[in-house]
Design a protein around this motif. Structure first.
Motif, mmCIF file in Angstrom:
data_model
loop_
_atom_site.group_PDB
_atom_site.id
_atom_site.type_symbol
_atom_site.label_atom_id
_atom_site.label_comp_id
_atom_site.label_asym_id
_atom_site.label_seq_id
_atom_site.Cartn_x
_atom_site.Cartn_y
_atom_site.Cartn_z
ATOM 1 N N SER A 98 20.380 -22.729 36.899
ATOM 2 C CA SER A 98 21.451 -21.901 37.430
ATOM 3 C C SER A 98 22.150 -21.059 36.374
ATOM 4 O O SER A 98 22.651 -19.988 36.682
ATOM 5 N N CYS A 99 22.219 -21.532 35.150
ATOM 6 C CA CYS A 99 22.951 -20.816 34.122
ATOM 7 C C CYS A 99 22.415 -21.194 32.747
ATOM 8 O O CYS A 99 22.275 -22.382 32.450
ATOM 9 N N TRP A 116 15.549 -13.260 33.999
ATOM 10 C CA TRP A 116 16.829 -12.569 34.083
ATOM 11 C C TRP A 116 17.622 -13.086 35.275
ATOM 12 O O TRP A 116 17.059 -13.332 36.340
ATOM 13 N N PHE A 117 18.912 -13.255 35.098
ATOM 14 C CA PHE A 117 19.822 -13.652 36.167
ATOM 15 C C PHE A 117 20.730 -12.469 36.482
ATOM 16 O O PHE A 117 21.810 -12.339 35.907
ATOM 17 N N PRO A 118 20.333 -11.576 37.381
ATOM 18 C CA PRO A 118 21.142 -10.374 37.623
ATOM 19 C C PRO A 118 22.561 -10.681 38.101
ATOM 20 O O PRO A 118 23.491 -9.940 37.782
ATOM 21 N N ASP A 119 22.765 -11.762 38.821
ATOM 22 C CA ASP A 119 24.102 -12.097 39.323
ATOM 23 C C ASP A 119 25.057 -12.517 38.208
ATOM 24 O O ASP A 119 26.274 -12.533 38.410
ATOM 25 N N LEU A 120 24.526 -12.882 37.045
ATOM 26 C CA LEU A 120 25.390 -13.301 35.942
ATOM 27 C C LEU A 120 25.961 -12.132 35.154
ATOM 28 O O LEU A 120 26.866 -12.321 34.349
ATOM 29 N N TYR A 121 25.448 -10.933 35.366
ATOM 30 C CA TYR A 121 25.828 -9.814 34.504
ATOM 31 C C TYR A 121 26.342 -8.608 35.286
ATOM 32 O O TYR A 121 26.154 -7.484 34.885
ATOM 33 N N THR A 122 27.026 -8.852 36.379
ATOM 34 C CA THR A 122 27.599 -7.767 37.179
ATOM 35 C C THR A 122 28.970 -7.381 36.617
ATOM 36 O O THR A 122 29.577 -8.147 35.842
ATOM 37 N N GLU A 124 31.625 -7.283 38.360
ATOM 38 C CA GLU A 124 32.580 -8.238 38.942
ATOM 39 C C GLU A 124 32.661 -9.504 38.083
ATOM 40 O O GLU A 124 33.747 -10.022 37.833
ATOM 41 N N LYS A 125 31.504 -10.001 37.645
ATOM 42 C CA LYS A 125 31.470 -11.204 36.804
ATOM 43 C C LYS A 125 32.175 -10.922 35.476
ATOM 44 O O LYS A 125 32.954 -11.747 34.991
ATOM 45 N N HIS A 140 29.671 -18.830 29.701
ATOM 46 C CA HIS A 140 29.052 -17.509 29.767
ATOM 47 C C HIS A 140 29.241 -16.799 28.431
ATOM 48 O O HIS A 140 30.221 -17.038 27.726
#
Length: 180
Positions: A98-99, A116-122, A124-125, A140
């Protein structure tokens, strides 16, 4: 000591999880090896005799009780803090998938997930870490950049971030991530 969950040093795997099945005296133990969580977590039938007096520290390092399947997000919360426990926690977090980040106090340790984890680098994040509260946010790389940025604003002193690791560990990709 019988029934104790320990780690046994292994030349090929670094450390193996085991349960002490018998104390033989003189620092010697019979252990039954366990599979890692990502291997199903079942006990293996393989047993061995271990002479703990010949190990660094002269004892078998204990496993941490209550380790969640995804590991601990901050390794300072481990009951037993030694090489085997740190590596086991990082392994658990890696295979949880997950991370790639884990805290050790103010240090963020990244394990290259080879994806790559695209949701980790938005955006918003990234904005979540602008108001950095460790108790509410997952480990993070943004935490490190946020702390450095806050230090610049508060103290008006230069800040530095150390990115260290072996070749291929993902250092370059980590510093390419757009922070603050």
């Amino acid at each position: 000591m019988e029934g104790a969950k320990v780690y046994v040093q292994d030349a090929s795997a670094g450390w193996r999880r085991a349960t002490v099945s018998a104390a033989l005296g003189g620092g010697r133990y019979r252990v039954r090896f366990e599979a890692w969580e990502d291997e199903g977590g079942a006990e293996l039938s393989e047993e061995a005799e271990v002479d703990a007096s010949k190990l660094e520290g002269g004892t078998l390092p204990f496993q941490n009780a209550g380790m969640p399947p995804s590991g601990f997000p901050d390794m300072t919360t481990l009951d037993h803090l030694h090489e085997a426990a740190l590596l086991h926690n990082l392994r658990a977090r890696f295979f949880a998938g997950s991370c790639p980040y884990t805290y050790t106090a103010d240090i963020v340790i990244a394990v290259n997930p080879y994806r790559w984890f695209p949701d980790l680098y938005t955006d918003e994040k990234r904005k979540e870490y602008l108001v950095f509260d460790r108790s509410k946010l997952s480990p993070h790389a943004y935490a490190t950049s946020s702390a450095a940025y806050s230090g610049l604003q508060e103290t008006k002193q230069n800040q530095a971030i150390l990115v260290s690791g072996e070749s291929g560990a993902g250092k370059t990709e980590t510093v390419k991530i757009r922070g603050f």
